[in-house]
Design a protein around this motif. Structure first.
Motif, mmCIF file in Angstrom:
data_model
loop_
_atom_site.group_PDB
_atom_site.id
_atom_site.type_symbol
_atom_site.label_atom_id
_atom_site.label_comp_id
_atom_site.label_asym_id
_atom_site.label_seq_id
_atom_site.Cartn_x
_atom_site.Cartn_y
_atom_site.Cartn_z
ATOM 1 N N MET A 59 0.611 -1.310 0.005
ATOM 2 C CA MET A 59 0.298 0.118 0.147
ATOM 3 C C MET A 59 1.096 1.423 0.000
ATOM 4 O O MET A 59 0.485 2.319 -0.838
ATOM 5 C CB MET A 59 -0.497 -0.092 1.393
ATOM 6 C CG MET A 59 -1.929 1.915 0.528
ATOM 7 S SD MET A 59 -3.504 1.522 2.719
ATOM 8 C CE MET A 59 -2.361 1.685 3.902
ATOM 9 N N ASP A 121 -5.383 -3.763 -3.864
ATOM 10 C CA ASP A 121 -4.317 -3.710 -3.568
ATOM 11 C C ASP A 121 -5.254 -3.448 -2.051
ATOM 12 O O ASP A 121 -5.389 -4.984 -1.355
ATOM 13 C CB ASP A 121 -3.245 -2.990 -2.966
ATOM 14 C CG ASP A 121 -2.253 -2.505 -1.513
ATOM 15 O OD1 ASP A 121 -2.051 -4.662 -1.432
ATOM 16 O OD2 ASP A 121 -3.126 -2.234 -1.013
ATOM 17 N N ARG A 122 -6.721 -2.499 -2.060
ATOM 18 C CA ARG A 122 -7.404 -2.752 -1.048
ATOM 19 C C ARG A 122 -7.980 -3.819 -1.206
ATOM 20 O O ARG A 122 -9.057 -4.749 0.060
ATOM 21 C CB ARG A 122 -8.202 -1.447 -0.760
ATOM 22 C CG ARG A 122 -6.678 -0.542 -0.349
ATOM 23 C CD ARG A 122 -6.749 0.089 0.820
ATOM 24 N NE ARG A 122 -5.285 -0.456 0.776
ATOM 25 C CZ ARG A 122 -5.605 -1.552 2.021
ATOM 26 N NH1 ARG A 122 -5.458 -1.889 2.642
ATOM 27 N NH2 ARG A 122 -4.101 -2.082 1.523
ATOM 28 N N TYR A 123 -8.548 -4.169 -1.975
ATOM 29 C CA TYR A 123 -9.522 -6.054 -2.524
ATOM 30 C C TYR A 123 -9.007 -6.921 -2.065
ATOM 31 O O TYR A 123 -10.011 -7.217 -1.544
ATOM 32 C CB TYR A 123 -9.837 -5.740 -3.784
ATOM 33 C CG TYR A 123 -10.595 -6.672 -3.887
ATOM 34 C CD1 TYR A 123 -11.332 -7.511 -3.921
ATOM 35 C CD2 TYR A 123 -9.439 -7.457 -5.209
ATOM 36 C CE1 TYR A 123 -11.720 -9.233 -4.051
ATOM 37 C CE2 TYR A 123 -10.098 -9.356 -5.265
ATOM 38 C CZ TYR A 123 -11.216 -9.588 -5.087
ATOM 39 O OH TYR A 123 -11.217 -11.183 -5.241
ATOM 40 N N TYR A 132 -3.034 -12.132 1.059
ATOM 41 C CA TYR A 132 -2.821 -11.556 1.178
ATOM 42 C C TYR A 132 -0.791 -11.029 0.637
ATOM 43 O O TYR A 132 -0.635 -10.398 -0.305
ATOM 44 C CB TYR A 132 -3.057 -9.576 1.728
ATOM 45 C CG TYR A 132 -2.063 -8.181 1.314
ATOM 46 C CD1 TYR A 132 -2.698 -7.249 0.965
ATOM 47 C CD2 TYR A 132 -0.693 -8.382 2.158
ATOM 48 C CE1 TYR A 132 -3.008 -6.412 0.829
ATOM 49 C CE2 TYR A 132 -0.712 -6.456 1.821
ATOM 50 C CZ TYR A 132 -1.485 -5.801 1.111
ATOM 51 O OH TYR A 132 -1.122 -4.176 0.686
ATOM 52 N N TYR A 218 -14.400 -1.531 -5.539
ATOM 53 C CA TYR A 218 -14.805 -1.741 -4.215
ATOM 54 C C TYR A 218 -16.754 -2.868 -4.259
ATOM 55 O O TYR A 218 -16.897 -2.562 -2.881
ATOM 56 C CB TYR A 218 -15.564 -0.622 -4.239
ATOM 57 C CG TYR A 218 -13.903 0.881 -3.969
ATOM 58 C CD1 TYR A 218 -13.699 0.732 -2.266
ATOM 59 C CD2 TYR A 218 -13.030 1.337 -4.050
ATOM 60 C CE1 TYR A 218 -12.928 0.913 -1.379
ATOM 61 C CE2 TYR A 218 -11.472 2.239 -3.377
ATOM 62 C CZ TYR A 218 -12.089 1.609 -2.571
ATOM 63 O OH TYR A 218 -10.676 2.248 -2.083
ATOM 64 N N ILE A 221 -15.311 -5.159 -1.792
ATOM 65 C CA ILE A 221 -15.042 -4.889 -0.269
ATOM 66 C C ILE A 221 -16.524 -4.629 0.082
ATOM 67 O O ILE A 221 -16.440 -4.711 1.403
ATOM 68 C CB ILE A 221 -14.032 -3.569 -0.254
ATOM 69 C CG1 ILE A 221 -12.619 -4.028 -0.824
ATOM 70 C CG2 ILE A 221 -13.791 -2.593 0.551
ATOM 71 C CD1 ILE A 221 -11.686 -2.454 -1.497
ATOM 72 N N THR A 240 -9.586 0.814 6.511
ATOM 73 C CA THR A 240 -8.663 0.499 5.519
ATOM 74 C C THR A 240 -8.507 1.151 4.112
ATOM 75 O O THR A 240 -7.335 1.298 3.287
ATOM 76 C CB THR A 240 -8.115 -0.946 5.633
ATOM 77 O OG1 THR A 240 -9.386 -1.501 5.242
ATOM 78 C CG2 THR A 240 -7.797 -2.077 6.721
ATOM 79 N N CYS A 241 -9.691 1.224 3.713
ATOM 80 C CA CYS A 241 -10.188 2.045 2.059
ATOM 81 C C CYS A 241 -10.679 2.748 2.299
ATOM 82 O O CYS A 241 -10.366 3.896 0.969
ATOM 83 C CB CYS A 241 -10.801 0.644 1.689
ATOM 84 S SG CYS A 241 -11.951 0.860 1.614
ATOM 85 N N HIS A 244 -8.138 6.005 0.447
ATOM 86 C CA HIS A 244 -8.290 5.805 -1.234
ATOM 87 C C HIS A 244 -9.636 6.092 -1.703
ATOM 88 O O HIS A 244 -9.718 7.227 -2.331
ATOM 89 C CB HIS A 244 -7.611 4.591 -1.120
ATOM 90 C CG HIS A 244 -7.766 4.629 -2.270
ATOM 91 N ND1 HIS A 244 -8.581 3.693 -3.468
ATOM 92 C CD2 HIS A 244 -6.854 4.294 -2.993
ATOM 93 C CE1 HIS A 244 -8.419 3.208 -4.562
ATOM 94 N NE2 HIS A 244 -7.499 3.672 -4.817
#
Length: 315
Positions: A59, A121-123, A132, A218, A221, A240-241, A244
């Protein structure tokens, strides 16, 4: 550059944002302050991530490049804008104008694909946390970064090739504060229909492809977060997201408002305000969004300051 040299226009004049000297002085001071915060914020973010080993994760690897891109495309636009606000001469050379346009397209298009990589990356972090470290390997991260720059380079090359085919023999007054594609196209004495369609397809596809990736990430997510039973777990996953998502919303909202709309709805004043926002203001906001809302960055700053204090005591 051969065809560009055949133009009858030796240079361009950037009309800027205001006519009165008082307004220009106010804008100069405001933009100078924003630019200084942008340079300090983004350079500081890069330095903090490099100095703190706890931030050597995918990240923050992407965030380093985001800070570099924001610092770069702000530096492509803002210094010349500040010069024009302070002096009576608002000329920009023919080569300087197209160089500015080339690097702006390169950096903004690269940022679009970089934001897509950050969304992926967040997904992975939220939807596949156990996998991860395996999925977001150093190799994949480098491939995503390289791909982002390559796609940005392709977009800028197409834009430059299209603009190279045009002739400029009439007015040399650009009704804007930087060399953006649309205001420069309006000055050409060539038929610009094919060029406009080509640029629109490539620019549009860049925005659409990156938005599809971000939206898909998203949606997954959000679906995963809703399945979490505890409120604390949902809050932690969303945090965490959140930074972003906020950055993406501001960046793409401004870009879509500025470029993906019919010609009939073009408004010089509104479009200039939108361009100021995404070329000058957003590069300042990103480091604030990703640091002020991020405990890891705050803790990293504290650790770095603590180390400096211990080092001074040893001396």
């Amino acid at each position: 550059m051969g065809r560009w040299n055949s133009t009858n226009v030796p240079d361009f004049i950037l009309m800027g944002l205001a006519d009165s000297e008082e307004t220009q002085l106010v804008l100069f001071l405001l933009f100078l302050l924003i630019y200084l915060v942008t340079v300090l914020g983004n350079a500081g973010m890069i330095l903090i991530i490099r100095l703190d080993p706890h931030l050597h994760t995918p990240m923050y690897f992407f965030l380093t490049h985001l800070s570099f891109l924001d610092l770069s495309y702000s530096s492509v636009i803002t210094p010349k804008t500040l010069q024009n606000l302070l002096t009576s001469s608002k000329n920009i050379s023919f080569l300087g104008c197209f160089t500015q346009m080339y690097f702006l397209v390169l950096l903004v298009a690269t940022e679009c694909f970089l934001l897509s990589s950050m969304a992926y990356d967040r997904y992975v972090a939220i939807c596949k946390p156990l996998l991860y470290p395996v999925i977001m390997s150093t190799r994949l991260c480098c491939a995503l970064i390289t791909g982002s720059y390559m796609f940005g380079f392709m977009d800028s090359i197409v834009n430059a090739a299209c603009m190279r085919s045009l002739r400029f023999c009439n007015s040399n007054v650009i009704h804007h504060f930087f060399c953006d594609t649309s205001p420069v196209l309006a000055l050409s004495c060539s038929d610009t229909y094919d060029v406009e369609i080509t640029i629109f397809i490539f620019a549009g596809s860049t925005l659409v492809q990156s938005l599809i990736t971000i939206s898909g990430s998203y949606v997954s997510i959000l679906s995963t977060i809703l399945k979490i039973n505890s409120t604390a777990g949902k809050r932690k996953a969303f945090s965490t997201c959140a930074s972003h998502l906020l950055g993406v919303t501001i960046f793409y909202g401004t870009m879509i408002f500025t470029y993906l709309k019919p010609k009939e709805s073009y408004s010089l004043g509104k479009d200039q305000v939108a361009c100021v926002f995404y070329t000058i203001v957003i590069p300042m906001l990103n480091p604030l969004i990703y640091s002020l809302r991020n405990k890891e960055v705050k803790n990293a700053i504290f650790r770095i300051m603590q180390k400096r204090g211990e080092f001074r005591q040893l001396k």
